[in-house]
Design an enzyme around this catalytic site. Structure first.
Site, PDB file in Angstrom:
ATOM      1  N   PHE A   1      60.391 -27.458  26.886  1.00 25.93           N
ATOM      2  CA  PHE A   1      61.004 -26.731  25.784  1.00 25.93           C
ATOM      3  C   PHE A   1      61.067 -25.252  26.126  1.00 25.93           C
ATOM      4  O   PHE A   1      60.262 -24.733  26.886  1.00 25.93           O
ATOM      5  CB  PHE A   1      60.273 -26.973  24.461  1.00 25.93           C
ATOM      6  CG  PHE A   1      58.981 -26.217  24.302  1.00 25.93           C
ATOM      7  CD1 PHE A   1      58.903 -25.129  23.451  1.00 25.93           C
ATOM      8  CD2 PHE A   1      57.845 -26.608  24.978  1.00 25.93           C
ATOM      9  CE1 PHE A   1      57.712 -24.431  23.290  1.00 25.93           C
ATOM     10  CE2 PHE A   1      56.646 -25.922  24.833  1.00 25.93           C
ATOM     11  CZ  PHE A   1      56.578 -24.832  23.980  1.00 25.93           C
TER      12      PHE A   1
ATOM     13  N   PRO B   1      63.502 -13.049  28.818  1.00 31.87           N
ATOM     14  CA  PRO B   1      62.921 -11.964  29.605  1.00 31.87           C
ATOM     15  C   PRO B   1      62.475 -10.754  28.787  1.00 31.87           C
ATOM     16  O   PRO B   1      61.464 -10.129  29.105  1.00 31.87           O
ATOM     17  CB  PRO B   1      64.052 -11.597  30.570  1.00 31.87           C
ATOM     18  CG  PRO B   1      64.819 -12.860  30.745  1.00 31.87           C
ATOM     19  CD  PRO B   1      64.764 -13.544  29.417  1.00 31.87           C
TER      20      PRO B   1
ATOM     21  N   SER C   1      56.650 -11.698  22.061  1.00 29.37           N
ATOM     22  CA  SER C   1      56.240 -12.575  20.969  1.00 29.37           C
ATOM     23  C   SER C   1      57.234 -12.613  19.818  1.00 29.37           C
ATOM     24  O   SER C   1      57.022 -13.335  18.842  1.00 29.37           O
ATOM     25  CB  SER C   1      54.873 -12.116  20.431  1.00 29.37           C
ATOM     26  OG  SER C   1      53.888 -12.202  21.436  1.00 29.37           O
TER      27      SER C   1
ATOM     28  N   ARG D   1      21.107 -23.003  44.151  1.00 35.01           N
ATOM     29  CA  ARG D   1      20.943 -21.699  44.781  1.00 35.01           C
ATOM     30  C   ARG D   1      19.531 -21.156  44.546  1.00 35.01           C
ATOM     31  O   ARG D   1      19.050 -21.131  43.417  1.00 35.01           O
ATOM     32  CB  ARG D   1      21.970 -20.723  44.205  1.00 35.01           C
ATOM     33  CG  ARG D   1      21.836 -19.291  44.676  1.00 35.01           C
ATOM     34  CD  ARG D   1      22.241 -19.127  46.110  1.00 35.01           C
ATOM     35  NE  ARG D   1      22.342 -17.714  46.475  1.00 35.01           N
ATOM     36  CZ  ARG D   1      22.504 -17.272  47.710  1.00 35.01           C
ATOM     37  NH1 ARG D   1      22.576 -18.139  48.720  1.00 35.01           N
ATOM     38  NH2 ARG D   1      22.596 -15.994  47.961  1.00 35.01           N
TER      39      ARG D   1
ATOM     40  N   ILE E   1      27.510 -16.361  38.099  1.00 37.63           N
ATOM     41  CA  ILE E   1      26.391 -17.166  38.587  1.00 37.63           C
ATOM     42  C   ILE E   1      26.570 -17.499  40.060  1.00 37.63           C
ATOM     43  O   ILE E   1      25.602 -17.524  40.834  1.00 37.63           O
ATOM     44  CB  ILE E   1      26.257 -18.452  37.736  1.00 37.63           C
ATOM     45  CG1 ILE E   1      25.707 -18.117  36.350  1.00 37.63           C
ATOM     46  CG2 ILE E   1      25.373 -19.483  38.435  1.00 37.63           C
ATOM     47  CD1 ILE E   1      25.706 -19.281  35.378  1.00 37.63           C
TER      48      ILE E   1
ATOM     49  N   GLY F   1      27.848 -15.647  42.226  1.00 36.04           N
ATOM     50  CA  GLY F   1      27.702 -14.454  43.046  1.00 36.04           C
ATOM     51  C   GLY F   1      28.874 -14.278  43.989  1.00 36.04           C
ATOM     52  O   GLY F   1      30.026 -14.578  43.641  1.00 36.04           O
ATOM     53  N   GLY F   2      28.615 -13.849  45.205  1.00 35.60           N
ATOM     54  CA  GLY F   2      29.670 -13.603  46.181  1.00 35.60           C
ATOM     55  C   GLY F   2      30.466 -14.846  46.514  1.00 35.60           C
ATOM     56  O   GLY F   2      31.664 -14.772  46.820  1.00 35.60           O
TER      57      GLY F   2
ATOM     58  N   GLU G   1      51.399 -20.076  24.100  1.00 36.66           N
ATOM     59  CA  GLU G   1      51.506 -20.453  22.681  1.00 36.66           C
ATOM     60  C   GLU G   1      51.041 -19.334  21.760  1.00 36.66           C
ATOM     61  O   GLU G   1      50.541 -19.585  20.669  1.00 36.66           O
ATOM     62  CB  GLU G   1      50.720 -21.735  22.402  1.00 36.66           C
ATOM     63  CG  GLU G   1      51.582 -22.961  22.244  1.00 36.66           C
ATOM     64  CD  GLU G   1      52.166 -23.457  23.551  1.00 36.66           C
ATOM     65  OE1 GLU G   1      52.784 -24.518  23.549  1.00 36.66           O
ATOM     66  OE2 GLU G   1      52.031 -22.808  24.583  1.00 36.66           O
TER      67      GLU G   1
ATOM     68  N   THR H   1      49.702 -14.935  21.947  1.00 36.05           N
ATOM     69  CA  THR H   1      48.547 -14.143  22.364  1.00 36.05           C
ATOM     70  C   THR H   1      47.468 -14.116  21.282  1.00 36.05           C
ATOM     71  O   THR H   1      47.680 -14.540  20.141  1.00 36.05           O
ATOM     72  CB  THR H   1      48.979 -12.700  22.646  1.00 36.05           C
ATOM     73  OG1 THR H   1      49.479 -12.125  21.421  1.00 36.05           O
ATOM     74  CG2 THR H   1      50.073 -12.644  23.706  1.00 36.05           C
TER      75      THR H   1
END
Length: 401
Positions: free
Chosen positions: A127, A132, A136, A284, A353, A355-356, A379, A381
């Site tokens: 749909f 452009p 909203s 970890r 959690i 981390g890197g 749908e 903001t």
């Protein structure tokens, strides 16, 4: 089965459907989702599997070959699918909204022509409202349909069309001034057209072009496109419901159930992020013990789990409200707002959690971190949801003084 996000009061059939979908997600989606997402590859085999399960016709009435299930059942299935890969739930959602629009607003001829094939997944729906320069403000659409004998000629450019390439039936919102004199409210001069087309890109029927996929940060795999109409001729019997000027109300009805769907997607992604976070926290080790034993991580897990549970409860409430036949725009707005915001927060906490390692594409949480932001926009903001919620609250609590 996780203790979180359980739903009380389900029938045996609903539990059986959900168990089947969850098993499909665990076996057919999760093992391949990240690899397909990194390649931005359409999940053809997964979609074929969903067809076999009957999910394309989940809410389509049995008389048209569907399963005739409730919005709640559908939303809970979407939650499971989004837990595996959110893009797959998007493929289902746009199809579902078109089927819902046909079921609720279509003529008998339109229902007979499309719903049986949609239930089988042979006709795939999409749909199209956004443009452009629209944002909203749906009432500001410029795409236009002009009557020409026994047809309408459509011109305009549409944006953010999910399933744009793979769909074969698109519900397109256009402005039609015929029968609506100057001064008529803008939302009363809109019409939804049912546009049939070939799957693919380029000129998919005379006057209709799907340029190609839009490259996105996340929400990959599913094809998101533009739609360009230039002298596109549509038979008059493809006006949804047979009457012009009803398009805005029809589309808003579809978006209302779509907001329950987006809330369900947020719940599913948040659940998966929690699963990844709680598992990694036990694997970890730092300072001689699993990081799950550090109080700071336990606090984070507690907050994440509470948000998952709260979002799920609000989503279920919104779906049940709609199923009861009552107006649910307040509940749907609240559920969509809370679930999308909580999803973003739970995903970010799971990312922290890790981390890197969360920054590495080898870890699934990196994919979820790029997917979650779409739910903040789709749908409507957060700001749009707050407007809807605020207005409805004022209606309910209108001062008598």
């Amino acid at each position: 089965m996780s203790r979180l996000a359980q739903t009380a009061g389900l029938t045996d059939i609903q539990r059986e459907i959900l168990a089947t979908v969850r098993d499909f997600v665990d076996k057919e989606i999760l093992p391949v989702a990240t690899e397909l997402e990194h390649r931005d590859e359409y999940p053809t085999q997964i979609v074929e599997g969903l067809k076999e399960l009957g999910l394309f016709g989940l809410m389509i009435p049995e008389e048209y070959g569907g399963l005739g299930e409730s919005l709640l059942t559908y939303a809970l299935c979407v939650e499971e699918i989004a837990r595996g890969w959110m893009s797959v739930s998007g493929i289902i959602n746009t199809h579902f909204i078109v089927a819902y629009l046909l079921k609720q607003h279509g003529t008998q001829e339109q229902k007979d022509a499309f719903l049986p094939r949609m239930a089988a997944g042979e006709v795939r729906g999409a749909f199209s409202m956004s443009e452009p320069a629209l944002g909203s403000d749906v009432s500001a659409i410029t795409s236009k349909g002009v009557r020409d004998g026994d047809a309408y000629v459509l011109d305009g450019q549409k944006m953010w069309l999910t399933n744009g390439g793979t769909s074969t039936l698109v519900a397109v919102l256009c402005r039609t001034d015929e029968g609506h004199p100057e001064g008529t409210a803008r939302h009363r001069s809109m019409t939804t057209f049912l546009v049939e087309k070939e799957a693919g890109f380029g000129e998919v029927r005379p006057g209709l072009t799907i340029p190609g996929k839009i490259d996105k940060m996340g929400y990959k795999g599913v094809d998101t496109t533009e739609l360009i109409m230039d002298g596109l001729r549509i038979p008059a019997n493809r006006v949804l419901g047979g009457t012009t000027g009803r398009g805005f109300y029809q589309m808003m009805d579809g978006v209302e159930v779509g907001r329950v769907n987006v809330a369900a997607r947020g719940c599913g992604v948040a659940q998966r992020a929690f699963e990844l976070g709680v598992a990694y926290a036990q694997q970890r080790h730092t300072f001689g013990k699993p990081i799950a034993q550090h109080q700071a991580i336990q606090f984070k897990l507690a907050e994440m789990a509470t948000k998952v549970e709260a979002a799920h409860a609000m989503m279920v409430n919104a779906a049940r409200k709609k199923d009861s036949g009552e107006r649910n725009d307040l509940e749907a707005g609240m559920a969509k707002y809370l679930a999308s915001e909580f999803c973003k927060e739970v995903v970010e906490d799971a990312f922290r959690i890790h981390g890197g390692y969360g920054f590495s594409k080898e870890y699934e949480i990196e994919r979820l971190y790029r997917e979650a932001p779409m739910l903040l926009i789709g749908e409507g903001t957060a700001e749009i949801q707050k407007m809807i919620i605020g207005r409805r609250l004022l209606e309910e609590y209108r001062s008598q003084t």
